[in-house]
Design a protein around this motif. Structure first.
Motif, PDB file in Angstrom:
ATOM      1  N   ALA A  35     -84.258  39.201  72.098  1.00 33.33           N
ATOM      2  CA  ALA A  35     -83.585  39.894  73.203  1.00 33.33           C
ATOM      3  C   ALA A  35     -82.083  39.663  73.200  1.00 33.33           C
ATOM      4  O   ALA A  35     -81.314  40.535  73.617  1.00 33.33           O
ATOM      5  N   TYR A  36     -81.675  38.473  72.758  1.00 32.42           N
ATOM      6  CA  TYR A  36     -80.263  38.100  72.824  1.00 32.42           C
ATOM      7  C   TYR A  36     -79.770  37.721  71.429  1.00 32.42           C
ATOM      8  O   TYR A  36     -79.911  36.572  71.000  1.00 32.42           O
ATOM      9  N   PRO A  37     -79.177  38.645  70.698  1.00 32.44           N
ATOM     10  CA  PRO A  37     -78.733  38.345  69.333  1.00 32.44           C
ATOM     11  C   PRO A  37     -77.743  37.192  69.251  1.00 32.44           C
ATOM     12  O   PRO A  37     -77.682  36.504  68.229  1.00 32.44           O
ATOM     13  N   LYS A  38     -76.974  36.990  70.325  1.00 32.54           N
ATOM     14  CA  LYS A  38     -76.019  35.875  70.353  1.00 32.54           C
ATOM     15  C   LYS A  38     -76.525  34.780  71.292  1.00 32.54           C
ATOM     16  O   LYS A  38     -75.833  34.363  72.226  1.00 32.54           O
ATOM     17  N   LEU A  39     -77.736  34.308  71.040  1.00 30.57           N
ATOM     18  CA  LEU A  39     -78.318  33.228  71.840  1.00 30.57           C
ATOM     19  C   LEU A  39     -77.632  31.918  71.462  1.00 30.57           C
ATOM     20  O   LEU A  39     -77.755  31.446  70.330  1.00 30.57           O
ATOM     21  N   ILE A  40     -76.920  31.314  72.407  1.00 28.77           N
ATOM     22  CA  ILE A  40     -76.159  30.093  72.112  1.00 28.77           C
ATOM     23  C   ILE A  40     -76.841  28.836  72.630  1.00 28.77           C
ATOM     24  O   ILE A  40     -76.429  27.726  72.306  1.00 28.77           O
ATOM     25  N   HIS A  41     -77.885  29.010  73.440  1.00 21.76           N
ATOM     26  CA  HIS A  41     -78.592  27.846  73.990  1.00 21.76           C
ATOM     27  C   HIS A  41     -79.963  28.299  74.437  1.00 21.76           C
ATOM     28  O   HIS A  41     -80.100  29.341  75.082  1.00 21.76           O
ATOM     29  N   TYR A  42     -80.969  27.524  74.106  1.00 21.67           N
ATOM     30  CA  TYR A  42     -82.323  27.752  74.623  1.00 21.67           C
ATOM     31  C   TYR A  42     -82.951  26.389  74.846  1.00 21.67           C
ATOM     32  O   TYR A  42     -82.933  25.516  73.969  1.00 21.67           O
ATOM     33  N   ASN A  43     -83.512  26.217  76.042  1.00 18.94           N
ATOM     34  CA  ASN A  43     -84.192  24.954  76.327  1.00 18.94           C
ATOM     35  C   ASN A  43     -85.306  25.188  77.339  1.00 18.94           C
ATOM     36  O   ASN A  43     -85.260  26.135  78.132  1.00 18.94           O
ATOM     37  N   ARG A  44     -86.317  24.328  77.261  1.00 18.82           N
ATOM     38  CA  ARG A  44     -87.452  24.383  78.175  1.00 18.82           C
ATOM     39  C   ARG A  44     -87.464  23.084  78.988  1.00 18.82           C
ATOM     40  O   ARG A  44     -88.081  22.097  78.584  1.00 18.82           O
ATOM     41  N   PRO A  45     -86.769  23.051  80.131  1.00 18.44           N
ATOM     42  CA  PRO A  45     -86.751  21.830  80.938  1.00 18.44           C
ATOM     43  C   PRO A  45     -88.160  21.401  81.341  1.00 18.44           C
ATOM     44  O   PRO A  45     -89.089  22.211  81.414  1.00 18.44           O
ATOM     45  N   ALA A  46     -88.304  20.121  81.618  1.00 19.54           N
ATOM     46  CA  ALA A  46     -89.629  19.564  81.889  1.00 19.54           C
ATOM     47  C   ALA A  46     -90.173  19.962  83.249  1.00 19.54           C
ATOM     48  O   ALA A  46     -91.395  19.954  83.463  1.00 19.54           O
ATOM     49  N   LYS A  47     -89.301  20.312  84.197  1.00 18.05           N
ATOM     50  CA  LYS A  47     -89.760  20.562  85.564  1.00 18.05           C
ATOM     51  C   LYS A  47     -88.868  21.626  86.192  1.00 18.05           C
ATOM     52  O   LYS A  47     -87.697  21.741  85.855  1.00 18.05           O
ATOM     53  N   LEU A  85     -76.577  23.919  82.533  1.00 17.17           N
ATOM     54  CA  LEU A  85     -75.338  24.689  82.513  1.00 17.17           C
ATOM     55  C   LEU A  85     -74.262  24.004  81.691  1.00 17.17           C
ATOM     56  O   LEU A  85     -73.501  24.662  80.961  1.00 17.17           O
ATOM     57  N   ARG A  86     -74.191  22.695  81.781  1.00 14.40           N
ATOM     58  CA  ARG A  86     -73.203  21.978  80.972  1.00 14.40           C
ATOM     59  C   ARG A  86     -73.450  22.216  79.482  1.00 14.40           C
ATOM     60  O   ARG A  86     -72.524  22.540  78.727  1.00 14.40           O
ATOM     61  N   ALA A  87     -74.709  22.052  79.070  1.00 12.12           N
ATOM     62  CA  ALA A  87     -75.043  22.229  77.653  1.00 12.12           C
ATOM     63  C   ALA A  87     -74.886  23.683  77.232  1.00 12.12           C
ATOM     64  O   ALA A  87     -74.404  23.969  76.124  1.00 12.12           O
ATOM     65  N   ALA A  88     -75.276  24.601  78.102  1.00 10.24           N
ATOM     66  CA  ALA A  88     -75.279  26.018  77.745  1.00 10.24           C
ATOM     67  C   ALA A  88     -73.897  26.533  77.409  1.00 10.24           C
ATOM     68  O   ALA A  88     -73.730  27.327  76.468  1.00 10.24           O
ATOM     69  N   PHE A  89     -72.895  26.102  78.169  1.00 11.39           N
ATOM     70  CA  PHE A  89     -71.573  26.703  78.016  1.00 11.39           C
ATOM     71  C   PHE A  89     -70.589  25.875  77.195  1.00 11.39           C
ATOM     72  O   PHE A  89     -69.441  26.299  77.003  1.00 11.39           O
ATOM     73  N   ARG A  90     -71.023  24.722  76.687  1.00 11.40           N
ATOM     74  CA  ARG A  90     -70.115  23.952  75.835  1.00 11.40           C
ATOM     75  C   ARG A  90     -69.600  24.745  74.644  1.00 11.40           C
ATOM     76  O   ARG A  90     -68.424  24.625  74.281  1.00 11.40           O
ATOM     77  N   PRO A  91     -70.436  25.569  73.999  1.00 11.71           N
ATOM     78  CA  PRO A  91     -69.920  26.324  72.845  1.00 11.71           C
ATOM     79  C   PRO A  91     -68.812  27.304  73.191  1.00 11.71           C
ATOM     80  O   PRO A  91     -68.077  27.742  72.290  1.00 11.71           O
ATOM     81  N   LEU A  92     -68.664  27.668  74.485  1.00 10.31           N
ATOM     82  CA  LEU A  92     -67.677  28.669  74.868  1.00 10.31           C
ATOM     83  C   LEU A  92     -66.404  28.062  75.428  1.00 10.31           C
ATOM     84  O   LEU A  92     -65.411  28.771  75.626  1.00 10.31           O
ATOM     85  N   ARG A  93     -66.388  26.772  75.698  1.00  9.97           N
ATOM     86  CA  ARG A  93     -65.255  26.159  76.367  1.00  9.97           C
ATOM     87  C   ARG A  93     -63.980  26.191  75.545  1.00  9.97           C
ATOM     88  O   ARG A  93     -62.878  26.199  76.085  1.00  9.97           O
ATOM     89  N   GLN A  94     -64.127  26.199  74.252  1.00 10.03           N
ATOM     90  CA  GLN A  94     -62.941  26.234  73.401  1.00 10.03           C
ATOM     91  C   GLN A  94     -62.155  27.525  73.575  1.00 10.03           C
ATOM     92  O   GLN A  94     -60.992  27.618  73.160  1.00 10.03           O
ATOM     93  N   GLN A  95     -62.763  28.521  74.207  1.00  9.10           N
ATOM     94  CA  GLN A  95     -62.074  29.801  74.406  1.00  9.10           C
ATOM     95  C   GLN A  95     -61.229  29.855  75.660  1.00  9.10           C
ATOM     96  O   GLN A  95     -60.529  30.847  75.884  1.00  9.10           O
ATOM     97  N   ILE A  96     -61.295  28.819  76.492  1.00 12.67           N
ATOM     98  CA  ILE A  96     -60.490  28.845  77.723  1.00 12.67           C
ATOM     99  C   ILE A  96     -59.197  28.073  77.548  1.00 12.67           C
ATOM    100  O   ILE A  96     -59.047  27.278  76.630  1.00 12.67           O
TER     101      ILE A  96
END
Length: 433
Positions: free
Chosen positions: A393-405, A422-433
């Motif tokens: 669904a998302y060709p540019k998937l930068i993070h996928y995780n299945r939290p425990a709860k 959210l912290r982990a998800a957006f780390r790859p994009l922070r260099q752009q700010i």
């Protein structure tokens, strides 16, 4: 309170004092442009007579006969509803929530002819990443309040300065303190455009978006529109269901052959929801104005909101049975009381009608998003999106995780896990700010 004008290198915004104070903290590059409409400070204060009337109505509830089964297959159980009503009428204190809301910077601004309410909390950290977070139904801004501190002040909540966010949390049109549309057409597509305008008006030139439920639909529409500055999105209720799966679900037959265990579990979750959990959505899609009863009865409203999806309902039932797990009794009633006091039971329901009459694709259908997407698949969501579906669904998937709860209201139920995602998800994009 008198109005003042702030000038920043030939850019001006007319604001009342509290809003001006918030804007004055912005670095020059992030200050609003001269064309921005006024941003007005907002606070919450309901008259005591409305709170007294609410208690009176709860105490005067006319109860139906008890369900004829021993489980929740007929809907919200009488025992759960009566425990909720007892706490609401005797122990619950809305003023505590009112104080928590008023401790946050809240504002109103007009976009596309409608007043939009939002919380805007800036981090003290200079290189924080701006994020706009959108709730769904039967949620509200109350869903996200627990994540504001950890996102904006990570060093006080187990993170590092590099994890900091500036947080914007708007109320959807017709929800909470936002204006109520007086004409149809406020769909996720239109809301997405309004959110881009809001972020631009706040001076954010690069930012990310997050959402679940309707918040996912809005965030995904933003991703499709690709407004200037949107770097990527995060979803906790992803739209990833392949076309052949959707067809099989619509037919009501068995799962297609060859599914992995994760895919089979997702299919079963969706099949159960479509067969047993869609009653509220069908009514709001087709006849939202008919729901007069939930505008007139607080307990009727609460039961309607509790019966969203079975795993959320079961969790809330356990809460009112003395087993808090993420949410407390007051958490649940804070959200229901907000709907009651703002009289938004029907205005919020119309979002379903608008979406059904101005369709933009199935709720869980992949939309062809081209920008970066991060997915957190919580186990007790309506369905836990498999990684295989997310990757398609998302060709540019930068993070996928299945939290425990966690379930449908993940930020509200499990704010620590949600913040970590959210912290982990957006780390790859922070260099752009």
């Amino acid at each position: 309170m008198s109005a003042i004008t702030l000038s920043t290198t030939r850019r001006e915004l007319l604001l009342t004092g509290a809003a001006a104070a918030a804007i004055s903290l912005l670095p020059g590059a992030l200050r609003p442009a001269a064309s921005a409409a006024p941003i007005r400070p907002f606070s919450v204060s309901f008259p005591q007579e409305q709170l007294d009337d609410l208690r009176r109505r709860v105490a005067a509830t006319r109860w139906p006969d008890k369900e004829t089964v021993a489980d929740s297959t007929q809907g919200v159980q009488t025992e759960t509803a009566q425990k909720l009503a007892k706490h609401w009428a005797t122990d619950y204190d809305w003023r505590k929530m009112e104080a928590r809301l008023n401790a946050l910077p809240q504002f109103i601004t007009e976009i596309d002819g409608l007043d939009i309410h939002f919380i805007h909390v800036r981090s003290k950290h200079e290189h924080a990443l701006p994020i706009i977070v959108t709730h769904g139904w039967p949620g509200s801004i109350i869903e996200q309040m627990k994540i504001i501190g950890p996102l904006t002040d990570p060093t006080a909540h187990g993170g590092s300065e590099a994890d900091a966010f500036h947080v914007v949390i708007p109320s959807l049109p017709g929800y909470g303190f936002s204006g109520k549309p007086t004409a149809p057409g406020w769909t996720p597509v239109r809301i997405a455009k309004a959110w881009a305008t809001l972020m631009q008006r706040l001076g954010y030139t690069k930012y990310v978006a997050q959402g679940g439920d309707w918040g996912n639909a809005v965030s995904e529409q933003m991703a499709l529109q690709e407004p200037p500055g949107l770097l990527g999105i995060h979803t906790n209720m992803a739209a990833t269901v392949p076309a052949d799966i959707s067809k099989a679900l619509a037919a009501g037959g068995p799962a297609p052959a060859g599914l992995s265990p994760d895919e089979k579990r997702a299919y079963d979750q969706l099949d159960d929801f479509y067969k047993n959990g869609l009653g509220y959505a069908i009514e709001m899609n087709n006849r939202p104005q008919t729901l007069y009863g939930i505008v007139d009865s607080p307990v009727g409203l609460a039961a309607w909101m509790l019966d969203h999806d079975i795993r959320s309902y079961q969790m809330i039932a356990r809460v009112f049975d003395g087993q808090p797990e993420g949410l407390s009794m007051d958490d649940v009633l804070d959200n229901v009381t907000l709907y009651w006091l703002t009289n938004t039971a029907i205005s919020s329901a119309r979002l379903y009608w608008d979406n059904a009459h101005f369709p933009s694709g199935g709720f869980f259908d992949p939309r062809g998003i081209k920008i970066p997407v991060a997915v957190s698949a919580f186990p007790d969501e309506i369905y836990q999106a498999p990684q295989s579906w997310a990757e398609k669904a998302y060709p540019k998937l930068i993070h996928y995780n299945r939290p425990a709860k966690g379930g449908h209201f993940a930020a509200w139920e499990q704010p620590t896990l949600f913040t970590e995602e959210l912290r982990a998800a957006f780390r790859p994009l922070r260099q752009q700010i």
